[in-house]
Write a protein that holds these residues in place. Structure first.
Motif, PDB file in Angstrom:
ATOM      1  N   GLN A 128      89.423 -87.786 -53.289  1.00  0.00           N
ATOM      2  CA  GLN A 128      88.723 -86.515 -53.508  1.00  0.00           C
ATOM      3  C   GLN A 128      89.046 -86.022 -54.899  1.00  0.00           C
ATOM      4  N   PRO A 129      88.103 -85.881 -55.778  1.00  0.00           N
ATOM      5  CA  PRO A 129      86.689 -86.171 -55.618  1.00  0.00           C
ATOM      6  C   PRO A 129      86.425 -87.650 -55.846  1.00  0.00           C
ATOM      7  N   ARG A 130      85.318 -88.133 -55.321  1.00  0.00           N
ATOM      8  CA  ARG A 130      84.950 -89.522 -55.566  1.00  0.00           C
ATOM      9  C   ARG A 130      84.464 -89.653 -56.996  1.00  0.00           C
ATOM     10  N   CYS A 131      84.955 -90.649 -57.678  1.00  0.00           N
ATOM     11  CA  CYS A 131      84.581 -90.893 -59.076  1.00  0.00           C
ATOM     12  C   CYS A 131      84.171 -92.357 -59.203  1.00  0.00           C
ATOM     13  N   HIS A 132      82.912 -92.597 -59.525  1.00  0.00           N
ATOM     14  CA  HIS A 132      82.405 -93.960 -59.663  1.00  0.00           C
ATOM     15  C   HIS A 132      81.688 -94.055 -60.999  1.00  0.00           C
ATOM     16  N   TYR A 133      82.162 -94.951 -61.849  1.00  0.00           N
ATOM     17  CA  TYR A 133      81.608 -95.047 -63.200  1.00  0.00           C
ATOM     18  C   TYR A 133      81.887 -96.415 -63.800  1.00  0.00           C
ATOM     19  N   TRP A 134      81.191 -96.688 -64.886  1.00  0.00           N
ATOM     20  CA  TRP A 134      81.409 -97.878 -65.690  1.00  0.00           C
ATOM     21  C   TRP A 134      82.003 -97.435 -67.013  1.00  0.00           C
ATOM     22  N   LEU A 135      82.889 -98.244 -67.548  1.00  0.00           N
ATOM     23  CA  LEU A 135      83.422 -98.027 -68.886  1.00  0.00           C
ATOM     24  C   LEU A 135      82.942 -99.191 -69.730  1.00  0.00           C
ATOM     25  N   ARG A 136      82.030 -98.917 -70.642  1.00  0.00           N
ATOM     26  CA  ARG A 136      81.445 -99.940 -71.504  1.00  0.00           C
ATOM     27  C   ARG A 136      81.515 -99.481 -72.952  1.00  0.00           C
ATOM     28  N   ASP A 137      82.157-100.266 -73.774  1.00  0.00           N
ATOM     29  CA  ASP A 137      82.273 -99.976 -75.208  1.00  0.00           C
ATOM     30  C   ASP A 137      82.755 -98.553 -75.459  1.00  0.00           C
ATOM     31  N   GLY A 138      83.742 -98.134 -74.675  1.00  0.00           N
ATOM     32  CA  GLY A 138      84.346 -96.828 -74.858  1.00  0.00           C
ATOM     33  C   GLY A 138      83.590 -95.664 -74.250  1.00  0.00           C
ATOM     34  N   ARG A 139      82.423 -95.900 -73.672  1.00  0.00           N
ATOM     35  CA  ARG A 139      81.614 -94.823 -73.087  1.00  0.00           C
ATOM     36  C   ARG A 139      81.655 -94.877 -71.572  1.00  0.00           C
ATOM     37  N   SER A 182      82.053 -88.550 -72.009  1.00  0.00           N
ATOM     38  CA  SER A 182      83.437 -88.914 -72.271  1.00  0.00           C
ATOM     39  C   SER A 182      83.516 -90.219 -73.030  1.00  0.00           C
ATOM     40  N   ARG A 183      84.570 -90.329 -73.798  1.00  0.00           N
ATOM     41  CA  ARG A 183      84.863 -91.570 -74.499  1.00  0.00           C
ATOM     42  C   ARG A 183      86.317 -91.930 -74.284  1.00  0.00           C
ATOM     43  N   ILE A 184      86.541 -93.194 -74.133  1.00  0.00           N
ATOM     44  CA  ILE A 184      87.896 -93.725 -74.097  1.00  0.00           C
ATOM     45  C   ILE A 184      87.969 -94.649 -75.302  1.00  0.00           C
ATOM     46  N   ILE A 185      88.738 -94.236 -76.291  1.00  0.00           N
ATOM     47  CA  ILE A 185      88.606 -94.825 -77.620  1.00  0.00           C
ATOM     48  C   ILE A 185      89.497 -96.014 -77.919  1.00  0.00           C
ATOM     49  N   ARG A 186      90.551 -96.232 -77.121  1.00  0.00           N
ATOM     50  CA  ARG A 186      91.398 -97.373 -77.458  1.00  0.00           C
ATOM     51  C   ARG A 186      92.223 -97.850 -76.281  1.00  0.00           C
ATOM     52  N   VAL A 187      92.805 -99.040 -76.472  1.00  0.00           N
ATOM     53  CA  VAL A 187      93.684 -99.656 -75.488  1.00  0.00           C
ATOM     54  C   VAL A 187      95.091 -99.680 -76.077  1.00  0.00           C
ATOM     55  N   ILE A 188      96.064 -99.281 -75.275  1.00  0.00           N
ATOM     56  CA  ILE A 188      97.467 -99.341 -75.677  1.00  0.00           C
ATOM     57  C   ILE A 188      98.171-100.292 -74.715  1.00  0.00           C
ATOM     58  N   ILE A 189      98.821-101.318 -75.253  1.00  0.00           N
ATOM     59  CA  ILE A 189      99.517-102.300 -74.424  1.00  0.00           C
ATOM     60  C   ILE A 189     101.001-101.966 -74.426  1.00  0.00           C
ATOM     61  N   VAL A 190     101.562-101.828 -73.224  1.00  0.00           N
ATOM     62  CA  VAL A 190     102.997-101.555 -73.060  1.00  0.00           C
ATOM     63  C   VAL A 190     103.593-102.634 -72.162  1.00  0.00           C
ATOM     64  N   GLY A 191     104.873-102.893 -72.339  1.00  0.00           N
ATOM     65  CA  GLY A 191     105.535-103.947 -71.573  1.00  0.00           C
ATOM     66  C   GLY A 191     105.607-103.666 -70.091  1.00  0.00           C
ATOM     67  N   ASN A 235      84.551-105.422 -81.073  1.00  0.00           N
ATOM     68  CA  ASN A 235      84.974-105.525 -82.473  1.00  0.00           C
ATOM     69  C   ASN A 235      85.403-104.190 -83.064  1.00  0.00           C
ATOM     70  N   ALA A 236      84.887-103.088 -82.537  1.00  0.00           N
ATOM     71  CA  ALA A 236      85.256-101.759 -83.027  1.00  0.00           C
ATOM     72  C   ALA A 236      86.517-101.229 -82.345  1.00  0.00           C
ATOM     73  N   GLY A 237      87.112-102.024 -81.450  1.00  0.00           N
ATOM     74  CA  GLY A 237      88.332-101.612 -80.763  1.00  0.00           C
ATOM     75  C   GLY A 237      88.098-100.760 -79.534  1.00  0.00           C
ATOM     76  N   GLN A 238      86.853-100.676 -79.062  1.00  0.00           N
ATOM     77  CA  GLN A 238      86.523 -99.844 -77.902  1.00  0.00           C
ATOM     78  C   GLN A 238      86.635-100.672 -76.619  1.00  0.00           C
ATOM     79  N   PRO A 239      87.250-100.107 -75.574  1.00  0.00           N
ATOM     80  CA  PRO A 239      87.468-100.867 -74.342  1.00  0.00           C
ATOM     81  C   PRO A 239      86.260-100.871 -73.401  1.00  0.00           C
ATOM     82  N   SER A 240      86.180-101.945 -72.621  1.00  0.00           N
ATOM     83  CA  SER A 240      85.249-102.049 -71.499  1.00  0.00           C
ATOM     84  C   SER A 240      86.056-102.531 -70.305  1.00  0.00           C
TER      85      SER A 240
END
Length: 131
Positions: A105-116, A26-35, A90-95
């Motif tokens: 349920q289900p348990r989900c444990h992960y790291w988000l680093r540079d969009g990955r 999976s990739r999370i490709i960007r950050v969107i800032i909302v008020g 610099n590429a706009g990918q979130p960590s």
């Protein structure tokens, strides 16, 4: 029509992630800032992190990458509890620091680093994987 296509795309992404046992590349490709929460879309894009708070970031929300449709809410501001930090390279990918550990349920444990997404071993907390 745009809404139907957007919902179909989200459904396809979630189905793919479920088919891969929640361990898709999976990739999370960007950050969107909302008020505030009123600025959030009806359905979160599974490839985005939404940060609430225009001047002071208070919360981060994301569609869990396991594909089962639950939303992860991370506290970015409260010093009395676990506090996460969202950074953008610099590429706009979130960590996100520290790891995300959803204990429902289900348990989900992960790291988000540079969009990955890097999944932790099932059933136990582990040190962050080496790069």
């Amino acid at each position: 029509m745009k809404r139907v296509l957007a919902n179909a795309r989200i459904g396809v992404i979630r189905a793919y992630r479920r088919a891969r046992n929640g361990h898709a590349k999976s990739r999370i490709i960007r950050v969107i800032i909302v008020g505030d929460r009123s600025g959030l879309p009806e359905r979160l894009d599974p490839r985005c992190v939404y940060v609430l708070g225009a001047t002071t970031h208070k919360w981060a929300l994301l569609d869990c990458p396991c594909g089962r449709g639950h939303t992860i809410e991370l506290n970015l501001a409260n010093p009395a509890r676990t506090r996460w930090k969202v950074t953008i390279n610099n590429a706009g990918q979130p960590s996100v620091h520290p790891s995300i550990d959803y204990r429902g349920q289900p348990r989900c444990h992960y790291w988000l680093r540079d969009g990955r997404i890097r999944w932790a071993p099932n059933g136990r907390s582990a040190a962050e994987p080496q790069r």
